[in-house]
Design a protein around this motif. Sequence first.
Motif: not given
Length: 145
Positions: A76-79, A91-97
């Motif tokens: 979460v801290d790393a977006n 859930r994954l963010t766009d950055t996570g995907h």
Amino acid sequence: MSTLPTVNGQVVGQAHYATRALLERAVAPLGLNFGQVLALNVLADGPVERARLVHRITSTLKVDEPAVREVIDQLVDANIAQVDGPEPHVRLTDTGHATQAHVADAVAGITTRLYGDIPVDELAAAARVLTLVTQRANDELAGAA
């Protein structure tokens, strides 16, 4: 004449740690650790209730809940992930995907290099045996709890 080693926890562990080291080296430029990679793989299929994600990672890594909560907080801290909803879902963010796609590519490359030339029937037999051993160990751990 050379003999093959007996399949036991040491041999399986050596294969795991060698493979894990390759994965950790591949994802280090992304700033990820092994626990984060596991969480990303779970989240790749869509949002997961936070408690379910914690359980999934604790049961896989055999670590305690605070360690897994820390992994989620790091994502979460790393977006890379976000937590939302009245019953918190991760859930994954766009950055996570995008990050998870890089991880999936790294895993695919490692898998191809390490397993690509092993006959399918041998891989299937190994998978059956290792799945059974994992189930038995988990059953023992559950009985001891």
